[in-house]
Design an enzyme around this catalytic site. Sequence first.
Site, PDB file in Angstrom:
ATOM      1  N   SER A  56       0.904  -1.424   0.068  1.00  0.00           N
ATOM      2  CA  SER A  56       0.027  -0.045  -0.030  1.00  0.00           C
ATOM      3  C   SER A  56       0.853   1.404  -0.184  1.00  0.00           C
ATOM      4  CB  SER A  56      -1.046   0.094   1.254  1.00  0.00           C
ATOM      5  OG  SER A  56      -0.184   0.171   2.471  1.00  0.00           O
ATOM      6  N   ILE A  58       3.143   4.560   0.026  1.00  0.00           N
ATOM      7  CA  ILE A  58       4.067   4.848  -0.675  1.00  0.00           C
ATOM      8  C   ILE A  58       4.969   3.786  -1.648  1.00  0.00           C
ATOM      9  CG2 ILE A  58       6.639   6.181  -0.434  1.00  0.00           C
ATOM     10  CD1 ILE A  58       5.424   7.668   1.579  1.00  0.00           C
ATOM     11  N   SER A 191      11.692  10.174   6.688  1.00  0.00           N
ATOM     12  CA  SER A 191      10.305  11.244   7.146  1.00  0.00           C
ATOM     13  C   SER A 191      11.097  12.592   7.124  1.00  0.00           C
ATOM     14  CB  SER A 191       9.493  10.668   8.163  1.00  0.00           C
ATOM     15  OG  SER A 191       8.485  11.721   8.573  1.00  0.00           O
ATOM     16  N   TYR A 204       8.408   8.147  16.887  1.00  0.00           N
ATOM     17  CA  TYR A 204       8.561   8.025  15.556  1.00  0.00           C
ATOM     18  C   TYR A 204       9.420   8.937  15.223  1.00  0.00           C
ATOM     19  CZ  TYR A 204       7.127   8.320  10.626  1.00  0.00           C
ATOM     20  OH  TYR A 204       7.190   8.235   9.312  1.00  0.00           O
ATOM     21  N   LYS A 208      13.133   7.660  13.171  1.00  0.00           N
ATOM     22  CA  LYS A 208      13.308   8.049  11.836  1.00  0.00           C
ATOM     23  C   LYS A 208      14.784   8.893  11.987  1.00  0.00           C
ATOM     24  CE  LYS A 208      10.060   6.621   9.709  1.00  0.00           C
ATOM     25  NZ  LYS A 208      10.241   5.330   8.426  1.00  0.00           N
TER      26      LYS A 208
HETATM   27  N1  LIG Z   1       2.462   8.742   4.725  1.00  0.00           N
HETATM   28  C1  LIG Z   1       3.206   9.693   5.402  1.00  0.00           C
HETATM   29  O1  LIG Z   1       2.558  10.906   5.525  1.00  0.00           O
HETATM   30  C2  LIG Z   1       4.560   9.205   5.610  1.00  0.00           C
HETATM   31  C3  LIG Z   1       5.329  10.571   5.779  1.00  0.00           C
HETATM   32  C4  LIG Z   1       6.911  10.112   6.029  1.00  0.00           C
HETATM   33  C5  LIG Z   1       7.276   8.821   5.822  1.00  0.00           C
HETATM   34  N2  LIG Z   1       6.449   7.867   5.873  1.00  0.00           N
HETATM   35  C6  LIG Z   1       6.893   6.573   5.892  1.00  0.00           C
HETATM   36  O2  LIG Z   1       6.592   5.682   4.638  1.00  0.00           O
HETATM   37  C7  LIG Z   1       6.605   4.414   4.661  1.00  0.00           C
HETATM   38  C8  LIG Z   1       5.400   3.897   4.132  1.00  0.00           C
HETATM   39  O3  LIG Z   1       4.248   4.525   4.845  1.00  0.00           O
HETATM   40  P1  LIG Z   1       2.906   4.751   4.044  1.00  0.00           P
HETATM   41  O4  LIG Z   1       2.653   6.003   4.269  1.00  0.00           O
HETATM   42  O5  LIG Z   1       2.853   4.167   2.575  1.00  0.00           O
HETATM   43  O6  LIG Z   1       1.733   3.665   5.023  1.00  0.00           O
HETATM   44  P2  LIG Z   1       1.182   2.450   4.598  1.00  0.00           P
HETATM   45  O7  LIG Z   1       0.272   2.612   3.456  1.00  0.00           O
HETATM   46  O8  LIG Z   1       0.375   2.272   5.829  1.00  0.00           O
HETATM   47  O9  LIG Z   1       2.264   1.469   4.262  1.00  0.00           O
HETATM   48  C9  LIG Z   1       2.832   0.812   5.226  1.00  0.00           C
HETATM   49  C10 LIG Z   1       3.555  -0.368   4.666  1.00  0.00           C
HETATM   50  O10 LIG Z   1       4.307  -1.026   5.556  1.00  0.00           O
HETATM   51  C11 LIG Z   1       4.011  -2.504   5.675  1.00  0.00           C
HETATM   52  N3  LIG Z   1       4.292  -2.930   6.976  1.00  0.00           N
HETATM   53  C12 LIG Z   1       3.791  -2.541   8.024  1.00  0.00           C
HETATM   54  N4  LIG Z   1       4.172  -3.277   8.851  1.00  0.00           N
HETATM   55  C13 LIG Z   1       4.967  -4.423   8.684  1.00  0.00           C
HETATM   56  C14 LIG Z   1       5.617  -5.533   8.907  1.00  0.00           C
HETATM   57  N5  LIG Z   1       5.743  -6.064  10.122  1.00  0.00           N
HETATM   58  N6  LIG Z   1       6.097  -6.358   8.147  1.00  0.00           N
HETATM   59  C15 LIG Z   1       6.144  -6.061   6.713  1.00  0.00           C
HETATM   60  N7  LIG Z   1       5.729  -4.955   6.078  1.00  0.00           N
HETATM   61  C16 LIG Z   1       4.783  -4.158   7.097  1.00  0.00           C
HETATM   62  C17 LIG Z   1       2.657  -2.548   5.241  1.00  0.00           C
HETATM   63  O11 LIG Z   1       2.151  -3.769   4.869  1.00  0.00           O
HETATM   64  P3  LIG Z   1       1.236  -4.848   5.216  1.00  0.00           P
HETATM   65  O12 LIG Z   1       0.422  -4.309   6.292  1.00  0.00           O
HETATM   66  O13 LIG Z   1       0.724  -5.615   4.157  1.00  0.00           O
HETATM   67  O14 LIG Z   1       2.498  -5.648   6.065  1.00  0.00           O
HETATM   68  C18 LIG Z   1       2.399  -1.383   4.139  1.00  0.00           C
HETATM   69  O15 LIG Z   1       2.622  -2.034   2.976  1.00  0.00           O
HETATM   70  C19 LIG Z   1       6.783   4.149   6.378  1.00  0.00           C
HETATM   71  O16 LIG Z   1       8.273   3.829   6.930  1.00  0.00           O
HETATM   72  C20 LIG Z   1       6.445   5.471   7.037  1.00  0.00           C
HETATM   73  O17 LIG Z   1       7.100   5.691   8.008  1.00  0.00           O
HETATM   74  C21 LIG Z   1       5.065   8.100   5.478  1.00  0.00           C
END
Ligand SMILES: NC(=O)c1ccc[n+]([C@@H]2O[C@H](COP(=O)([O-])OP(=O)(O)OC[C@H]3O[C@@H](n4cnc5c(N)ncnc54)[C@H](OP(=O)(O)O)[C@@H]3O)[C@@H](O)[C@H]2O)c1
Length: 322
Positions: A56, A58, A191, A204, A208
């Site tokens: 899902s 990013i 992040s 968090y 990071k």
């Molecule tokens: N969205 C933002 O505003 C933002 C901003 C800065 C940084 N980020 C960073 O971007 C990254 C991706 O986040 P996102 O925003 O795209 O959120 P997201 O849609 O919730 O994606 C998180 C991903 O991590 C996977 N995941 C979580 N726990 C896991 C585990 N134990 N083992 C393997 N996979 C796992 C989830 O897949 P499953 O549930 O299928 O395992 C999912 O594919 C993160 O590192 C987050 O800190 C996000």
Amino acid sequence: MSWLAFIGLAVILYYIVYLILWIVCDGNVWLIYKEHFGKPIAELRKNVVWITGASSGIGRALALQLAQEGALLILSARREKELEEVKAECIRKSNGKLHEEDVFVMPMDMLKIEDHQKCLDRVLEKFGRLDILVNNAGRSQRANWEDIELKVDRDLFELDVFSVVHLSRVVVRYFLKRDLNARGHIAVTSSVAGFAIAPFSASYCGAKHAVNAYMNALRVEHRNIDVTIFAPGPIATDFLQEAFTARHNEKVGLSTKNQKRMTAERCGKLFAVALANKMMFVWCGLFPVNVLAYVARSPILSHIVFLLLNEKALNKIREGKL
Ligand SMILES: NC(=O)c1ccc[n+]([C@@H]2O[C@H](COP(=O)([O-])OP(=O)(O)OC[C@H]3O[C@@H](n4cnc5c(N)ncnc54)[C@H](OP(=O)(O)O)[C@@H]3O)[C@@H](O)[C@H]2O)c1
């Protein structure tokens, strides 16, 4: 006009243009420059890229972007059905560049550290090599600083730091063992909270910051391994559903709908630009986050922002409500 006045004027003009770019760009200026004048994402065609957290947000958006340019992909996360859907979309979006055998769905739980080596072995068995590891899986947090249970700090670090560091070590050992002329590439989704002030996410922010430091240390020790730290600001994904709170085993469970956030697609594209250009440290985010990210790089400017904006105002910016 004297030479001194001319130089002074040129410096002032430079800073005015630079400041305007901070406001109009949705990433740091160097990243946006590379998007237009750097190496195209197509440079990554036929590169073997392993993306964690690809089910899902990013990770998914990055996979789709790389698929369009014909990169060979390993998609990992825990939810297999979602990964299969991303795979099908990757093949469709690649316009004939990718086929069934070019995208490998490999479910894995990042927290099962003991499986990391086996997973790398499966990747090598499938493609014969790995070029880029993208450590993207992770969870965010919303909590008051003083309320956070230590177990939450530990759980968040297990996922956002230790699992990332361990998987990276497994892959770095593989990079170091193979042909001396071959370069390896490790990337991490950090992040803006990894270098700027972000309230109500203490564990968090700590995680990071820590992951950035680990990656910078790797870069210093191994010049033949490219390290990309990609630091997004607020992005429209489902991450708030899964984010940690202050309490163990609790999730925020909120949607980011109606918040002003960069789309995951745009973020995925900029991430791909950073990978293709082997950039070291980049960030992205809509105004005013992009400006605040620049401000955070200067101790004096960040102190001024700290005095001018309280935690509620900073949080509104962070949640895309300002
Ligand atoms: N969205 C933002 O505003 C933002 C901003 C800065 C940084 N980020 C960073 O971007 C990254 C991706 O986040 P996102 O925003 O795209 O959120 P997201 O849609 O919730 O994606 C998180 C991903 O991590 C996977 N995941 C979580 N726990 C896991 C585990 N134990 N083992 C393997 N996979 C796992 C989830 O897949 P499953 O549930 O299928 O395992 C999912 O594919 C993160 O590192 C987050 O800190 C996000």
